[in-house]
Design a protein around this motif. Structure first.
Motif, mmCIF file in Angstrom:
data_model
loop_
_atom_site.group_PDB
_atom_site.id
_atom_site.type_symbol
_atom_site.label_atom_id
_atom_site.label_comp_id
_atom_site.label_asym_id
_atom_site.label_seq_id
_atom_site.Cartn_x
_atom_site.Cartn_y
_atom_site.Cartn_z
ATOM 1 N N ARG A 53 0.855 -1.186 0.000
ATOM 2 C CA ARG A 53 0.000 0.000 0.000
ATOM 3 C C ARG A 53 0.887 1.230 0.000
ATOM 4 N N GLU A 56 0.908 5.385 -0.026
ATOM 5 C CA GLU A 56 -0.004 6.487 0.276
ATOM 6 C C GLU A 56 0.608 7.844 -0.090
ATOM 7 N N ASP A 106 -9.183 -0.911 1.523
ATOM 8 C CA ASP A 106 -10.351 -0.713 2.384
ATOM 9 C C ASP A 106 -10.440 0.765 2.781
ATOM 10 N N TYR A 107 -9.641 1.168 3.753
ATOM 11 C CA TYR A 107 -9.708 2.571 4.188
ATOM 12 C C TYR A 107 -9.138 3.477 3.099
ATOM 13 N N PRO A 108 -9.943 4.418 2.597
ATOM 14 C CA PRO A 108 -9.494 5.174 1.419
ATOM 15 C C PRO A 108 -8.613 6.387 1.722
ATOM 16 N N LYS A 109 -8.344 6.644 2.989
ATOM 17 C CA LYS A 109 -7.557 7.834 3.347
ATOM 18 C C LYS A 109 -6.156 7.418 3.802
ATOM 19 N N THR A 154 -3.025 6.970 6.147
ATOM 20 C CA THR A 154 -2.732 6.847 7.584
ATOM 21 C C THR A 154 -1.230 6.696 7.806
#
Lengths: 189, 385
Positions: free
Chosen positions: A4, A6, A63-66, A68
């Motif tokens: 992932r 970000e 899953d979580y779109p923001k 972290t």
């Protein structure tokens, strides 16, 4: 690439950060068949207010779109740097506009400062391609998406008649990666 | 967007925001009339509709306000169109009177409410889930409620189609409750080919011109077949208590029959309405109940809890109302604790508490600061004592 990745693009409304995020996510998801989610937050102003655009790219379901655990932070204002540097883990790569972010980036981060807006305005000739110059810089520094995918995604989204200008903006951004971010590129090997 | 995706025979791959996927879903479901008053964070639905509908022979009207928008979609639906409006909290408040009218007069229509912070004008650009109970009880009087809430771009498309199908099948106003995050985030979506999308159309009475027609006479399904205006039959439509002819009737027996039928026509078919997702609930000792974008944080928190050896699971209602009560109770079958994260101060949590009773502690994770609920907050509630 890790599972992932970000990205947070931060600055002012009007700098094209939402579009930059959309293009980056489209390059990854449509043209490279990875999973990508783009989201944003901004105030009620149409331009001039704080603006933030986030992209998550992953080989797995997102899953979580923001964001972290930020891997890449782009700051196009000093306020954005002040607000978001403290959210970043030490592993983050920080890219900042050297004219618009006078504050020093803490040494614990790998960082690149380049006059992104000035390059758009003076070298490419139009300030409105600042976001595309930034994308060129990000692409060359991180390789998070391939150049062919990014170029396709850019040309898919920009208004007709501006294709050459935007291609040039990508190129100027990529050249800036070598001029201002050689230390990052050499560490990457 | 030059290609008409919804008319394509083959699936189409796009990178869309939730609002755009909702608009595509509406067109795929056959929506050809949109009346609305743009408001953040729903405006892109109206914007995109205004470009697309005329090309499909449909109508787009920007109205003077929200109650008029509802009036327009009710009228157009009576004339046979599949109709929709889109709004956010402040506009949704203004629509309530006519939402009740659509339910009373049994006029199929779809209202999209992209939730933002409230009350009043609140936080126009921040995410929220604080209209959940307004979606259920916003209009006065006992009434049926069908409310769906998607958590992804593909689901925004699918649930919008589903909203139209339910509106048509049950002759009522159906609400799509999206939150700002789902409405504005973008993901890749494969829009299914036209023939792979199930479409439901309103049931019509089998009548010849000149036959007597009682517009509100229901069969065993409790849902009266519907004749569109302009098809040769005239009838009366009112928000007053009415009998099978559609004319006002204040007879107590009649009122009792009408009000019970309006609620029962949804209640007796509710098993057909339940859309939900179970994620690792089979053996879940901590159950998270979450919907909309918050369910994505919850899924992440569940995975992280599992990695720590905690048997956590997620139940995600897609149909918020009617409430999938049995399904929630079943998912909580092994639960020693239930966590309900919401971007409000506990609206759905109260329902979960009611369903599960005092035997299982229900913990709320609530935020109303215009920020999403991070997985770490939900994880703390899962892990915490």
């Amino acid at each position: 690439m890790s599972k992932r990745y970000e990205i947070r693009l931060a600055g002012l409304g009007g700098q094209g950060l939402v579009l930059a995020g959309v293009i980056l996510a489209e390059a990854a998801s449509i043209f490279e068949n990875k999973n990508a989610v783009q989201s944003q937050s901004y105030g009620p102003e149409s331009r001039g207010g704080a603006s933030k655009s986030e992209v998550i790219i992953s080989d797995e379901e997102i899953d979580y779109p923001k964001a972290t655990h930020i891997d890449l932070l782009l700051c196009l204002t000093d306020a954005a740097a002040e607000k978001y540097l403290k959210d970043c883990p030490e592993t983050a790569l920080v890219i900042a506009d050297s004219d618009l972010v006078p504050s020093a980036i803490p040494e614990k981060f790998r960082s690149v400062k380049a006059p992104i807006t000035r390059l758009a305005r003076e070298t490419v000739g139009k300030e409105f391609v600042t976001n595309i110059v930034a994308l060129g810089l990000i692409q060359e520094l991180t390789g998070i998406v391939g150049l062919p995918a990014l170029e396709k995604a850019v040309l898919d989204r920009v208004p007709k008649g501006t294709e050459d200008l935007n291609k040039r903006a990508l190129e100027v951004g990529r050249e800036a990666a070598h001029e201002y971010g050689a230390h990052i590129l050499s560490a990457k090997g | 967007m030059s290609a008409e995706a919804t008319e394509k025979k083959a699936p189409v791959i796009k990178f869309l925001a939730g609002n755009e996927a909702c608009m595509e879903g509406a067109l795929a479901a056959g929506c050809r009339f949109f009346a609305g008053y743009p408001i953040s964070p729903s405006s892109e639905i109206a914007e995109k509709m205004s470009g697309r509908l005329p090309k499909l022979g449909g109508k787009f009207i920007q109205m003077e306000d929200e109650i008029a928008s509802m009036g327009a979609i009710i009228g157009a639906s009576l004339a046979g169109a599949k109709t929709m409006t889109a709004t956010s909290g402040p506009g949704f408040s203004l629509m309530q009177e006519n939402i009740g009218y659509a339910m009373m007069a049994e006029v199929p229509c779809v209202v999209v409410n992209v939730m933002r912070g409230g009350p009043s004008t609140g936080n126009p650009t921040g995410p929220s889930q604080s209209d959940v109970m307004q979606c259920r009880w916003g209009t006065h009087g006992d009434h049926p409620a069908i409310v769906l809430s998607p958590n992804s771009i593909r689901e925004a498309f699918d649930t919008t189609v589903q909203c139209f199908n339910f509106a048509e099948q049950f002759r009522t106003c159906v609400v799509l409750a999206m939150d700002e995050i789902v409405a504005h985030m973008r993901e890749k979506i494969v829009i299914p080919a036209k023939e792979d999308i199930k479409i439901v159309n309103r049931k019509k009475p089998d009548l010849k011109p000149g036959d007597p027609y009682k517009p509100y006479e229901a069969d065993a399904s409790l849902i009266p077949p519907m004749m569109n205006f302009g098809e040769g039959f005239r009838y009366h439509v009112t928000g007053l208590d009415h009998d099978a002819t559609g004319f006002p009737s204040g007879a107590p027996d009649n009122q009792e029959i009408l009000h019970r039928r309006l609620v029962d026509k949804v209640e007796m078919h509710k098993d057909e309405l339940f859309l939900f997702e179970n994620h690792r609930t089979e053996d879940a000792e901590v159950l998270v109940v979450a919907y909309g974008s918050t369910s994505r944080s919850a899924k992440r928190a569940v995975e992280e809890a599992r990695a720590q050896g905690i048997k956590a699971g997620l139940f995600r209602p897609i149909t918020l109302f009617p409430i999938p009560e049995k399904q929630i109770a079943q998912a909580a079958g092994h639960a020693k604790k239930v966590v309900v994260p919401e971007m409000n101060l506990g609206q759905y949590r109260l329902e979960v508490e009611r369903i599960l009773g005092p035997a299982v502690p229900v913990v709320g994770v609530h935020r109303v600061n215009g920020e999403p609920i991070a997985p770490s907050l939900i994880l703390s509630a899962i892990v915490g004592g």
